[in-house]
Every structure is written in C-alpha cells, then in structure tokens.
Motif scaffolding. Structure first.
Motif, PDB file in Angstrom:
ATOM      1  N   LEU A 170       0.704  -1.259   0.050  1.00 50.89           N
ATOM      2  CA  LEU A 170      -0.048  -0.022  -0.012  1.00 50.89           C
ATOM      3  C   LEU A 170       0.841   1.233  -0.040  1.00 50.89           C
ATOM      4  N   ARG A 171       0.389   2.067  -0.839  1.00 56.77           N
ATOM      5  CA  ARG A 171       1.067   3.628  -0.729  1.00 56.77           C
ATOM      6  C   ARG A 171       0.035   4.579  -0.501  1.00 56.77           C
ATOM      7  N   VAL A 172       0.121   5.255   0.568  1.00 55.87           N
ATOM      8  CA  VAL A 172      -1.023   6.127   1.098  1.00 55.87           C
ATOM      9  C   VAL A 172      -0.787   7.584   0.501  1.00 55.87           C
ATOM     10  N   HIS A 173      -1.460   8.339  -0.074  1.00 56.54           N
ATOM     11  CA  HIS A 173      -1.452   9.933  -0.124  1.00 56.54           C
ATOM     12  C   HIS A 173      -2.461  10.730   0.617  1.00 56.54           C
ATOM     13  N   TRP A 174      -1.845  11.552   1.136  1.00 55.66           N
ATOM     14  CA  TRP A 174      -2.797  12.448   1.839  1.00 55.66           C
ATOM     15  C   TRP A 174      -3.216  13.678   1.154  1.00 55.66           C
ATOM     16  N   GLY A 175      -2.494  14.179   0.104  1.00 63.59           N
ATOM     17  CA  GLY A 175      -2.705  15.492  -0.404  1.00 63.59           C
ATOM     18  C   GLY A 175      -3.871  15.259  -1.422  1.00 63.59           C
ATOM     19  N   ALA A 176      -4.672  16.560  -1.489  1.00 61.68           N
ATOM     20  CA  ALA A 176      -6.012  16.543  -2.606  1.00 61.68           C
ATOM     21  C   ALA A 176      -5.577  17.077  -3.786  1.00 61.68           C
ATOM     22  N   GLY A 177      -6.256  16.796  -4.737  1.00 60.49           N
ATOM     23  CA  GLY A 177      -6.071  17.092  -6.025  1.00 60.49           C
ATOM     24  C   GLY A 177      -6.742  18.404  -6.368  1.00 60.49           C
ATOM     25  N   PRO A 178      -6.578  18.827  -7.507  1.00 60.44           N
ATOM     26  CA  PRO A 178      -7.247  20.178  -7.786  1.00 60.44           C
ATOM     27  C   PRO A 178      -8.847  20.116  -8.186  1.00 60.44           C
ATOM     28  N   ILE A 179      -9.304  18.802  -8.689  1.00 63.92           N
ATOM     29  CA  ILE A 179     -10.524  18.288  -8.986  1.00 63.92           C
ATOM     30  C   ILE A 179     -11.569  18.048  -7.771  1.00 63.92           C
TER      31      ILE A 179
END
Length: 282
Positions: A100-109
């Motif tokens: 698993l690779r987790v991302h916390w940042g929100a995208g622009p859409i």
C-alpha cells in the motif's frame, strides 16, 4: 433488481447509503450480507466477492483509488511499482501495509462524497509527487496521447505542487508510448532536442534529431508481428536511400541499456549524421 446485480453495475463496491437511496431496504442489505452475496468493507461499504482489489483497498481505508492505480485503470503507459495507491483524508490514521502507498494530498478536482476513484487530473498530480520525474512524465504523456486530458485543460488547473508544474511544463502527448517519451526527456537533459512524430516518406517517425538522424523505438505492443516488422524495415531502407540515418531500439534497450543507447546517439551526432548535406541547407 437484486442487490448483487446492482452492485455489479456500480463497480462492485458502494456505500450503504447509495444502496438505500437506490431503493434497497436495510432488511434487504442485511439479507444479502447474511447470504454471502456481498460483504461489509469497513463499516458502511458493501462489496461483492469479485469486486476489484483496488476498490476494496480504498473503501477499507475510507479513501479513493489514486496515483498509479488510476493510471492502471485507464491502461496508461507506466512503470508499475506493484502497489495499491490510495488517497485518504489528511487526519486519517492508516496502519502500514507492504503493498500500500498512501497519499494525503488533495488534487485540484473536487470528488463526489462516495467517489472511490480519483479523477485522472488528481491522479496525475499524485503521480508527479510520488514518482521520479521520468516515470511521471511517461504517464502524463500517455494520458494526453489518449485524450483523457488536454494540454489546454491542464494549463488551466491551479497546481500547487512544484513537481506537478515541472511535469506539466514538458508533457506534450506526442509520444505513442513511454518508450518514445524517455529518450526525448533524457536527451533534453543533455541539450539535445528531439522532434516527435514527424512525417517522412509517408510514415511518422518517433523522433528526429536535426535534419537527418531518426530515432525509432519498438515496444511490446507495437511492431510485434512479422508483417509489421517487415514494414518497419522497409521504411528504414527508404529513409536510408533518402540520406537519413535510422537508429532503432527496443523496449529492453531503452529501459535497461540506456547508457549504450545514449552513447550511440552521441557518436552519431559527433559524426554529423543529424545534418543535411551542405548543398541541401543552402
């Protein structure tokens, strides 16, 4: 309609509130769970046993399929890492997992409340932040080439990520595969400009340096049949008779033998094989 059939039509994993809004009663949901037709993932997500693993992984974390996992869903050219990539809310606590690779940042859409898959634009931003520059560039080029996004639409997005802005600045979508993107990117780092998809003698060539040095790359899914191979070789002969030098490389050579490939290209440039004869330049 049975709940299981409805779940199958909606990707195999849905939030229980979505099922209730679609007209299924809580009793029907409990019966489906008791009969093994579906199972709970996390507290409020319902999943079929055959549901895609990436959707189940995202629902289990209360997140969304993201980054390279979205690229794989769209069958974009990518240098796969074998991980499930998931975005989660910034305050989420996620136990470590090897795949698993987790991302916390929100995208622009913005994403709908129960959306389980990030939009392609958000995934591209995640990829730029998660992957080395070249790996990210091949995915961005692939998304542009497949017209999932456009250069103009990406230019209008407010990208707060420096890594995403750097990839956006050079992504063109001209390459049919990552094998074409990689040489262009790597040679650009040495100040060598490669023009892409130039029409010569009735066919597009993958890359052209100067006036006369042609670069061709053969991937797994292209140039694989005997007929296609004969056509490629015939085109190479026609180019040679017109005074072009053709350097053709395959998947393994581009990905795993790049120093030798680059050395050959630099030797060709040193010999002036990229220049048209003086009388043709005047």
């Amino acid at each position: 309609m049975e709940l299981g059939s409805w779940l199958a039509q909606h990707g195999g994993v849905v939030h229980s509130q979505q099922a209730i809004r679609a007209g299924f009663t809580r009793y029907a949901i409990r019966q489906s769970l008791a009969g093994g037709e579906c199972a709970r993932v996390r507290q409020n997500w319902l999943a079929l046993p055959t549901a895609p693993a990436d959707l189940r992984a995202a629902a289990a974390l209360g997140g969304r399929v993201a980054c390279l996992s979205v690229a794989r869903r769209h069958e974009l050219w990518n240098l796969a890492d074998g991980l499930y990539h998931v975005t989660v809310p910034r305050n989420a606590v996620v136990p470590p997992a090897p795949a698993l690779r987790v991302h916390w940042g929100a995208g622009p859409i913005p994403v709908a409340r129960f959306g389980l898959v990030e939009p392609i634009e958000n995934a591209l931003v995640h990829i730029a932040e998660c992957q080395p520059f070249e790996n990210a560039l091949v995915v961005w080029d692939s998304a542009l080439n497949k017209k999932l996004v456009t250069v103009a639409s990406l230019a209008r997005l407010p990208l707060h990520s420096a890594a995403a802005r750097a990839v956006r600045a050079v992504a063109t979508g001209l390459a049919d595969s990552g094998l074409e993107t990689l040489p262009v990117s790597r040679l650009a780092a040495s100040g060598i400009r490669v023009s892409q998809q130039i029409m010569i003698e009735g066919h597009h060539v993958d890359g052209l340096i100067g006036d006369r040095l042609v670069l061709q790359t053969d991937g797994f899914s292209f140039h694989s049949t005997a007929e296609q191979r004969r056509e490629d070789i015939a085109h190479d002969r026609r180019l040679a008779l017109l005074g072009y030098t053709v350097l053709r490389y395959d998947y393994r050579q581009v990905l795993f033998e790049w120093p030798r490939v680059e050395a050959e290209i630099l030797h060709a440039l040193a010999q002036g094989l990229h220049r048209a004869p003086a009388e043709m330049r005047n």
